[in-house]
Design an enzyme around this catalytic site. Structure first.
Site, PDB file in Angstrom:
ATOM      1  N   ASP A   1       0.818  -1.212   0.000  1.00 17.13           N
ATOM      2  CA  ASP A   1       0.000   0.000   0.000  1.00 17.13           C
ATOM      3  C   ASP A   1       0.852   1.262   0.000  1.00 17.13           C
ATOM      4  OD1 ASP A   1      -2.712   1.234   0.389  1.00 17.13           O
ATOM      5  OD2 ASP A   1      -1.747   1.986   2.215  1.00 17.13           O
TER       6      ASP A   1
ATOM      7  N   GLU B   1       1.124  -0.529  -5.139  1.00 22.04           N
ATOM      8  CA  GLU B   1       0.125   0.503  -5.396  1.00 22.04           C
ATOM      9  C   GLU B   1       0.896   1.809  -5.526  1.00 22.04           C
ATOM     10  OE1 GLU B   1      -3.410   3.197  -3.611  1.00 22.04           O
ATOM     11  OE2 GLU B   1      -1.828   2.391  -2.362  1.00 22.04           O
TER      12      GLU B   1
END
Length: 649
Positions: free
Chosen positions: A315, A369
């Site tokens: 993330d 990401e």
């Protein structure tokens, strides 16, 4: 009287590796471990707190007092405190009472605890990750499922809000209840992998799991570590891979968490320009500190080894790599080269990828990401890359969603938003995400991003999905988008499964099933998905008609499909250039009544020797409105086409 006995699980080599940032399995050493000393069963505790004056174990076994069970500091100046407490067993609640240099007593949960109490106190539990796994066959062959030459279609989901049942809408299904519902659903839908938003322990529900306090603990909201393992085991035994969201980018400032753990900036960077995240009001790891690198890489190893995860989606990589992320001028300091790259974070990510791929090889996949154009994210570290297996294709996602918001008559002015991705789609190994971030915070659900009346909205979303599933790259779809969830995602309640009572929603779900089936079983759509030989434009520039046409090609010469997207609500007799000696047959139509489309049947009206689109021959194809049509190349006119077998409704 101190009731702690001396004991250690650390060798001198362990300590050396830890201090060098090279110990990648610290979970075997730190934390609470059930052991036997001198024939007496008990628990060994160890914690890193180099600036503490004193560290005690407090818990429900000693009335939470910090006088009776004081740990011993190691002699080697490693900052490790450790010791053995007799008579303790599984389920014991505990924390560390840490006396800071200023004399303050901090009560901290164990950074390496395997379970946390699910309440405001959030004490650690003496626990275990022992489980009798029964997924040996999956582990043996999963390299085939995670290969870049394999179909990878991911269903992203939030465990607390995918489905809720019963009279109490606030009650979560537990891991085992989820397994009973989720496994058959994923199998029916045809996704190859499921991605869980963070399952690590987190205190604040509205963070969706991205504000983690217990990095080594499966959240007890849904059950025990073994319950989560049961869910993963069931998915594996049904040929479904599991990707976990992993958050090494930041952590919250909860009093019992990592923040100021021993009274000093231990896990976080001391400089707020590097150590504090202004958007999330959270704290950023000190990637230049070796012990912190060991903590984080060990954490990645932990989920891959102990929980048999098949991949980690990392993330907020953009925020890690850029010193000026979400900061104004003067709020950040350039690196030694005068640039905005966080060199310590980049080096950490390179080391992380190197370590996990060395340990697990192609059995696992790491996914970044990352929303900027940071170079070489998915290139090998030895070539100067960052070493990820894949990267989310955020540019494609934004351009595509922007395009489908445009009125049909004006799409010619935005045409190249839909085709621009072909300019860079082989720069990295891309996963095409339509993720949770696109259906929250006033952005609207996917179906309500589409332009037009109800029928047109669904037709647009169907053709968008055809574009996504036939475009090069892996796929990711957030839960609910497969059947046209109408409201924005709400983490406090179940998806609106009752919508499937309506044919238009059921039709969209059937379309996604069929697209997954085509993607998984027609090799032209995946075996060259990261190779330029797998894609070819037929016509990318027909702005006036808002039609795009391209080929997808497998390794075999005759394994070729043509995709034609009509992005207007008009029925068109459309002329397409083809190569000499090729013949085509329609095999898929998103406007089919099966999907609650209008039922206009695409057909080849004419084959002719007339040149078109820089090709020697051409066909006239009847195109349904707002439709994605897929054609298969035939060897010759007499060739009996192998039909794509679609799911029964």
């Amino acid at each position: 009287m101190n009731s702690v006995k001396t004991y250690t699980l650390f060798t001198e080599h362990d300590v050396y590796l830890f201090k060098e940032g090279k110990h990648y399995k610290l979970y075997d050493k730190f934390g609470a471990h059930s052991v036997e000393k001198d024939g007496i069963q008990g628990v060994y505790f160890s914690v890193w707190a180099p600036n503490a004056k004193k560290v005690s174990v407090i818990g429900n076994f000693n009335n939470w007092n910090d006088k009776d069970h004081i740990l011993f500091p190691r002699w080697d100046e490693s900052g490790i405190w450790e010791g053995f407490i007799a008579g303790l067993t599984w389920g014991t609640l505990y924390k560390y009472a840490i006396e800071t240099p200023r004399g303050e007593i901090l009560e901290k949960s164990d950074p390496y605890a395997l379970s946390w109490e699910q309440n405001i106190q959030a004490a650690s539990l003496v626990s275990t990750t022992w489980y009798e796994w029964k997924d040996k066959e999956w582990l043996k062959n999963r390299w085939k499922k995670n290969s870049l030459n394999a179909p990878i279609s991911v269903y992203e989901m939030h465990l607390a809000s995918w489905l809720r049942e019963g009279d109490d809408p606030k009650r979560f299904l537990n891991y085992r209840e989820i397994a009973k519902k989720l496994v058959p659903y994923i199998k029916e839908m045809g996704f190859t992998h499921v991605e869980f938003m963070p399952v690590m322990e987190y205190p604040y529900d509205p963070s969706w799991g991205y504000q983690i306090t217990g990095f080594y603990a499966a959240t007890s909201r849904f059950g025990s570590p073994q319950d989560l393992m049961f869910l993963i085991n069931e998915l594996h035994n049904n040929d479904i891979g599991v990707i976990l969201d992993w958050v090494p980018s930041h952590f919250p400032g909860d009093a019992n968490g990592l923040y100021r753990f021993d009274g000093s900036y231990l896990y976080e960077h001391e400089d707020p320009r590097k150590g504090f995240h202004p958007d999330w009001k959270s704290y950023i790891f000190n990637y230049g500190r070796n012990e912190v690198k060991s903590f984080l890489i060990s954490n990645a190893m932990f989920w891959l080894e102990r929980y048999h995860a098949d991949g980690l989606r990392v993330d907020a990589v953009t925020s890690m790599l850029h010193l000026d992320y979400s900061r104004n001028e003067g709020e950040w300091e350039p690196n030694i080269y005068g640039e905005n790259v966080n060199l310590e974070a980049k080096a950490f990510l390179q080391e992380f990828n190197t370590a996990v791929y060395k340990e697990f090889g192609d059995n696992i996949i790491t996914i970044a990401e990352e929303s900027s154009d940071f170079p070489m994210l998915t290139k090998p570290v030895h070539d100067g890359g960052v070493g990820f297996g894949m990267k989310w294709m955020m540019g494609w996602m934004h351009d595509t969603l922007d395009y489908f918001k445009v009125e049909h008559a004006d799409r010619k002015f935005s045409h190249h938003k839909l085709t621009f991705a072909s300019m860079y789609m082989y720069n990295e190994n891309y996963m095409m995400p339509l993720s949770h971030d696109e259906v929250v915070h006033g952005k609207a659900s996917l179906i309500y991003k589409m332009v037009g009346d109800e029928w047109q909205k669904f037709a647009n979303l169907r053709v968008l999905y055809v574009y996504m599933f036939t475009h090069p790259g892996a796929k990711l779809l957030f839960m609910g988008d497969e059947f046209g969830q109408t409201s924005e995602w709400n983490f406090t309640q179940s998806l609106d499964w009752h919508l499937l009572e309506h044919p238009i929603h059921k039709g969209l779900q059937t379309l996604v099933k069929d697209l997954n089936h085509i993607y998984r079983y027609e090799t032209a759509f995946y075996e060259n998905q990261f190779d330029k030989s797998g894609f070819e434009w037929v016509e990318a520039d027909d702005l006036e008609n808002s039609v795009i046409t391209y080929l997808r090609k497998g390794k075999k010469k005759d394994d070729v499909f043509m995709v034609v997207l009509n992005l207007t609500p008009k029925v068109l007799d459309y002329k397409i250039g083809i190569n000499a000696g090729t013949h085509w047959e329609v095999v898929f139509n998103s406007d089919d009544e099966r999907y609650n489309g209008s039922g206009v049947k695409p057909e080849i009206i004419k084959e002719q020797s007339e040149p078109w689109m820089n090709r020697p021959n051409s066909i006239i194809l009847k195109l349904p409105p707002l439709a994605g049509v897929v054609l298969k190349m035939k060897k010759d006119k007499k060739y009996k086409l192998h039909r794509i077998k679609l799911h029964k409704r």
